[in-house]
Write a protein that holds these residues in place. Structure first.
Motif, PDB file in Angstrom:
ATOM      1  N   PRO A  49       1.087  18.345   0.000  1.00 14.74           N
ATOM      2  CA  PRO A  49       0.817  18.440  -1.442  1.00 14.74           C
ATOM      3  C   PRO A  49       1.581  19.608  -2.074  1.00 14.74           C
ATOM      4  N   GLY A  50       2.228  19.323  -3.202  1.00 16.32           N
ATOM      5  CA  GLY A  50       2.963  20.367  -3.919  1.00 16.32           C
ATOM      6  C   GLY A  50       4.389  20.552  -3.429  1.00 16.32           C
ATOM      7  N   TYR A  51       4.840  19.788  -2.432  1.00 13.53           N
ATOM      8  CA  TYR A  51       6.184  19.979  -1.878  1.00 13.53           C
ATOM      9  C   TYR A  51       7.103  18.766  -2.040  1.00 13.53           C
ATOM     10  N   ALA A  52       6.754  17.851  -2.903  1.00 15.40           N
ATOM     11  CA  ALA A  52       7.669  16.727  -3.160  1.00 15.40           C
ATOM     12  C   ALA A  52       8.935  17.291  -3.798  1.00 15.40           C
ATOM     13  N   CYS A  53      10.082  16.782  -3.405  1.00 19.76           N
ATOM     14  CA  CYS A  53      11.355  17.282  -3.958  1.00 19.76           C
ATOM     15  C   CYS A  53      11.670  16.521  -5.249  1.00 19.76           C
ATOM     16  N   LEU A  54      11.751  17.279  -6.355  1.00 16.60           N
ATOM     17  CA  LEU A  54      12.004  16.648  -7.663  1.00 16.60           C
ATOM     18  C   LEU A  54      13.304  15.860  -7.656  1.00 16.60           C
ATOM     19  N   TYR A  55      14.347  16.463  -7.077  1.00 15.68           N
ATOM     20  CA  TYR A  55      15.654  15.803  -7.112  1.00 15.68           C
ATOM     21  C   TYR A  55      15.577  14.449  -6.412  1.00 15.68           C
ATOM     22  N   ASN A  56      14.918  14.389  -5.269  1.00 20.44           N
ATOM     23  CA  ASN A  56      14.841  13.118  -4.542  1.00 20.44           C
ATOM     24  C   ASN A  56      14.138  12.053  -5.381  1.00 20.44           C
ATOM     25  N   ILE A  57      13.078  12.456  -6.058  1.00 17.27           N
ATOM     26  CA  ILE A  57      12.357  11.486  -6.897  1.00 17.27           C
ATOM     27  C   ILE A  57      13.250  11.046  -8.060  1.00 17.27           C
ATOM     28  N   ASP A  58      13.859  12.009  -8.728  1.00 15.11           N
ATOM     29  CA  ASP A  58      14.702  11.682  -9.885  1.00 15.11           C
ATOM     30  C   ASP A  58      15.821  10.732  -9.487  1.00 15.11           C
ATOM     31  N   ASN A  59      16.441  11.033  -8.373  1.00 12.94           N
ATOM     32  CA  ASN A  59      17.592  10.253  -7.930  1.00 12.94           C
ATOM     33  C   ASN A  59      17.173   8.828  -7.567  1.00 12.94           C
ATOM     34  N   MET A  60      16.054   8.683  -6.901  1.00  8.92           N
ATOM     35  CA  MET A  60      15.628   7.346  -6.477  1.00  8.92           C
ATOM     36  C   MET A  60      15.047   6.533  -7.617  1.00  8.92           C
ATOM     37  N   GLU A  61      14.265   7.189  -8.453  1.00 12.66           N
ATOM     38  CA  GLU A  61      13.598   6.426  -9.525  1.00 12.66           C
ATOM     39  C   GLU A  61      14.500   6.264 -10.752  1.00 12.66           C
ATOM     40  N   GLU A  62      15.611   6.985 -10.776  1.00  8.79           N
ATOM     41  CA  GLU A  62      16.552   6.922 -11.894  1.00  8.79           C
ATOM     42  C   GLU A  62      15.862   7.193 -13.223  1.00  8.79           C
ATOM     43  N   THR A  63      15.050   8.254 -13.220  1.00 13.84           N
ATOM     44  CA  THR A  63      14.323   8.630 -14.436  1.00 13.84           C
ATOM     45  C   THR A  63      14.984   9.835 -15.102  1.00 13.84           C
ATOM     46  N   ARG A 117       0.841  -1.206   0.000  1.00 21.73           N
ATOM     47  CA  ARG A 117       0.000   0.000   0.000  1.00 21.73           C
ATOM     48  C   ARG A 117       0.877   1.258   0.000  1.00 21.73           C
ATOM     49  N   LEU A 118       1.960   1.207   0.784  1.00 19.58           N
ATOM     50  CA  LEU A 118       2.896   2.347   0.819  1.00 19.58           C
ATOM     51  C   LEU A 118       3.436   2.632  -0.590  1.00 19.58           C
ATOM     52  N   LEU A 119       3.765   1.574  -1.316  1.00 25.22           N
ATOM     53  CA  LEU A 119       4.281   1.754  -2.684  1.00 25.22           C
ATOM     54  C   LEU A 119       3.236   2.397  -3.595  1.00 25.22           C
ATOM     55  N   SER A 120       1.999   1.939  -3.474  1.00 21.79           N
ATOM     56  CA  SER A 120       0.916   2.521  -4.288  1.00 21.79           C
ATOM     57  C   SER A 120       0.785   4.008  -3.986  1.00 21.79           C
ATOM     58  N   ASP A 121       0.835   4.348  -2.701  1.00 18.30           N
ATOM     59  CA  ASP A 121       0.680   5.760  -2.316  1.00 18.30           C
ATOM     60  C   ASP A 121       1.818   6.601  -2.903  1.00 18.30           C
ATOM     61  N   ILE A 122       3.008   6.029  -2.915  1.00 21.83           N
ATOM     62  CA  ILE A 122       4.155   6.777  -3.448  1.00 21.83           C
ATOM     63  C   ILE A 122       4.000   7.005  -4.950  1.00 21.83           C
ATOM     64  N   LEU A 123       3.583   5.967  -5.664  1.00 26.17           N
ATOM     65  CA  LEU A 123       3.389   6.139  -7.108  1.00 26.17           C
ATOM     66  C   LEU A 123       2.346   7.216  -7.391  1.00 26.17           C
ATOM     67  N   GLU A 124       1.352   7.264  -6.542  1.00 24.12           N
ATOM     68  CA  GLU A 124       0.301   8.263  -6.697  1.00 24.12           C
ATOM     69  C   GLU A 124       0.894   9.670  -6.561  1.00 24.12           C
ATOM     70  N   MET A 125       1.754   9.853  -5.538  1.00 20.07           N
ATOM     71  CA  MET A 125       2.375  11.173  -5.295  1.00 20.07           C
ATOM     72  C   MET A 125       3.342  11.543  -6.427  1.00 20.07           C
ATOM     73  N   GLN A 126       3.915  10.534  -7.072  1.00 18.83           N
ATOM     74  CA  GLN A 126       4.925  10.824  -8.111  1.00 18.83           C
ATOM     75  C   GLN A 126       4.297  11.116  -9.475  1.00 18.83           C
ATOM     76  N   LYS A 127       2.975  10.978  -9.549  1.00 25.15           N
ATOM     77  CA  LYS A 127       2.304  11.195 -10.846  1.00 25.15           C
ATOM     78  C   LYS A 127       2.643  12.586 -11.381  1.00 25.15           C
ATOM     79  N   GLY A 128       3.036  12.635 -12.640  1.00 23.48           N
ATOM     80  CA  GLY A 128       3.339  13.931 -13.247  1.00 23.48           C
ATOM     81  C   GLY A 128       4.735  14.441 -12.916  1.00 23.48           C
ATOM     82  N   LEU A 129       5.432  13.797 -11.974  1.00 26.47           N
ATOM     83  CA  LEU A 129       6.766  14.281 -11.591  1.00 26.47           C
ATOM     84  C   LEU A 129       7.881  13.397 -12.124  1.00 26.47           C
ATOM     85  N   VAL A 130       7.551  12.160 -12.496  1.00 25.81           N
ATOM     86  CA  VAL A 130       8.607  11.241 -12.927  1.00 25.81           C
ATOM     87  C   VAL A 130       8.882  11.277 -14.433  1.00 25.81           C
ATOM     88  N   ASP A 131       7.998  11.909 -15.165  1.00 23.37           N
ATOM     89  CA  ASP A 131       8.203  11.909 -16.618  1.00 23.37           C
ATOM     90  C   ASP A 131       9.036  13.119 -17.011  1.00 23.37           C
TER      91      ASP A 131
END
Ligand code: SF4
Length: 477
Positions: A409-423, A139-153
């Motif tokens: 909401p609106g405060y996810a750090c782009l760099y942290n997502i990019d670095n972890m997801e390797e996108t 469930r935690l993973l699902s929630d994270i993917l939800e938060m990353q929508k629009g930020l990983v592409d």
């Protein structure tokens, strides 16, 4: 000591990682005395059969045989690890929260499922059934993917910039980073000069390739261990060479290194996100873990930053610190929520081999207590309006748990997502910094690590920039 006999010796290390999920940092060898675990791989009628036996118990796990290159190796490794996991679960009666997963980012698997059209409830079920991940973590993973929508592409022509400052005022007892204590600071100026040389060479390459910076991040170490003048010089140079970052973060991790002048320098140079890290609000624990500040200093640094106009402050906490119980940790969490930073990162203590805690023989906290701490944090943060947006796991973590970044909401750090997801490509500058260059067409990442030793980095900076250039041009040109 454990003796592990396997007829797939190429996966010996991966099987050891699975065994250590259950037994901790136990010594495992392919020969010698000790309790014996036997693994035998075979194939019949298109099925791989993994037989594991130990202490009079036997497990037989089957998986469809896959043919062809890397995918064959990947699936075979997965089948062997699953068999090993099932044996260890049977022997110990323990079900680790992340199931058989080791050495892979769990969100990556969720993205792979999504690419195959498996999402939501079906994806969670697949994680539970294939990897034995607990329903709660799925469930935690699902929630994270939800938060990353629009930020990983990420657009194809963008990269993130990382700048490492490997200096701290003192060394934390759990630290395993390439960070030198400042001492008399003799290396700081030569280091900054070398860093600027590396940055100039890399910026020229980015210009040649027509790539633009997306998010910039200065970490370490403790960037605010530099003086205000040094910090200003470095940030000005970074902004001149790599203009236009959509997000600028500086880790101001140690509250005792923060003052009005340094914060003003950050604001003047367009840094809008900083991290002020309590780790804990217990002065006694802060002393034990070698942080040279008090809880009160954390509050003062935070309030000063807020007063001066920072609109995104992150705070890091660590669960399962030495001597802390669940109530201690949740008190620190409640104090953090009261201060209302925009994002909070909850780490679980990892005792790495190169840390002082390891040398001192400190034993990891009880897995159940650590799990209650991170679960309690998740509940309290959700109630206060924070959602999880990135996650990573490391070796030697209490209870085999995870580190999770939460944000409003609106405060996810782009760099942290990019670095972890390797996108996104990560261009990294400084001693010990690791450039991770993504070649989108082949969906492949190549790493170019800089030397960790600060003196060697200073002497050989041109060589490291040249190596990076060769790597990047090998595909991009
Ligand atoms: S602040 Fe970070 S880098 Fe510095 S000593 Fe502590 S853990 Fe290591």
């Amino acid at each position: 000591m454990i003796r592990l006999e396997t007829n797939l010796p190429a996966f010996f290390n991966e099987l050891c990682e699975v065994i250590r999920l259950f037994l901790g940092a136990v010594e495992i060898r392919p020969e010698g005395d000790g309790d014996v675990i036997v693994h035998e791989h075979s194939e019949e009628n298109g099925l791989w059969i993994e037989r594991f036996a130990a202490s009079g118990r036997e497990i037989r796990h089957t998986a469809p045989a896959v043919r062809g290159g890397l995918e064959e190796k990947r699936q075979l490794k997965r089948a062997a690890k699953t068999g090993c996991f099932l044996l260890m679960r049977e022997l110990t009666g323990v079900s680790p929260p992340w199931g058989s997963l080791t050495g892979i980012r769990p969100t990556r698997l969720m993205y792979e499922l999504r690419e195959r059209g498996v999402e939501g409830e079906a994806a969670r079920r697949a994680m539970e059934e294939t990897f034995y991940v607990s329903p709660d973590k799925a469930r935690l993973l699902s929630d994270i993917l939800e938060m990353q929508k629009g930020l990983v592409d990420t657009p194809e022509n963008e990269y993130d910039l990382y700048i490492g400052i490997p200096f701290c005022t003192t060394r934390c007892a759990y630290c395993s980073f390439a960070s030198g204590e400042l001492g008399k600071g003799a290396l700081v100026e030569p280091y900054l000069a070398a860093l600027k040389r590396e940055m100039a060479l890399d910026a020229a390459l980015m210009d040649e390739l027509g790539l633009a910076v997306r998010a910039a991040y200065m970490g370490g170490g403790t960037p605010t261990a530099l003086t205000a003048r040094q910090l200003d010089g470095l940030l000005r140079e970074a902004n001149r060479l790599f203009p236009g970052a959509r997000e600028w973060t500086v880790e101001a991790g140690r509250p005792d290194t923060i003052d009005r002048d340094k914060l003003q320098v950050l604001l003047d140079n367009g840094v809008e996100r900083i991290s002020v890290n309590p780790q804990t609000f217990s002065d006694e624990t802060l002393r034990i873990i070698g942080r040279a500040h008090t809880a009160q200093q954390t509050v003062e640094a935070y309030e000063l930053a807020r007063q001066m106009g920072f609109h995104h402050i992150n705070m890091d906490l660590i669960a399962a610190l030495p001597g802390e119980n669940e109530a201690d940790f949740l008190r620190s969490l409640a104090r953090t929520v009261e201060l209302a930073p925009e994002s909070v990162t909850v780490h679980t203590l990892a005792i790495k081999r190169s840390s002082r805690l390891h040398e001192q023989g400190y034993l990891q906290a009880d897995a159940g207590a650590a799990a209650r701490m991170v679960d309690g944090a998740r509940r309290a943060l959700a109630a206060a309006g924070y959602a999880p947006y990135y996650l990573y796991r490391q070796k030697y973590m209490a209870g085999n748990l995870e580190n999770v970044g939460y944000a409003r909401p609106g405060y996810a750090c782009l760099y942290n997502i990019d670095n972890m997801e390797e996108t996104t490509r990560i261009l990294a500058e400084g001693a010990g910094a690791i450039t991770k260059w993504l070649f989108p067409r082949e969906r492949r990442i190549e790493r170019a690590p800089n030397l960790r030793n600060i003196e060697q980095y200073i002497q050989r900076v041109q060589e490291m920039a040249a190596r990076k250039r060769t790597l990047i041009l090998s595909q991009e040109a």
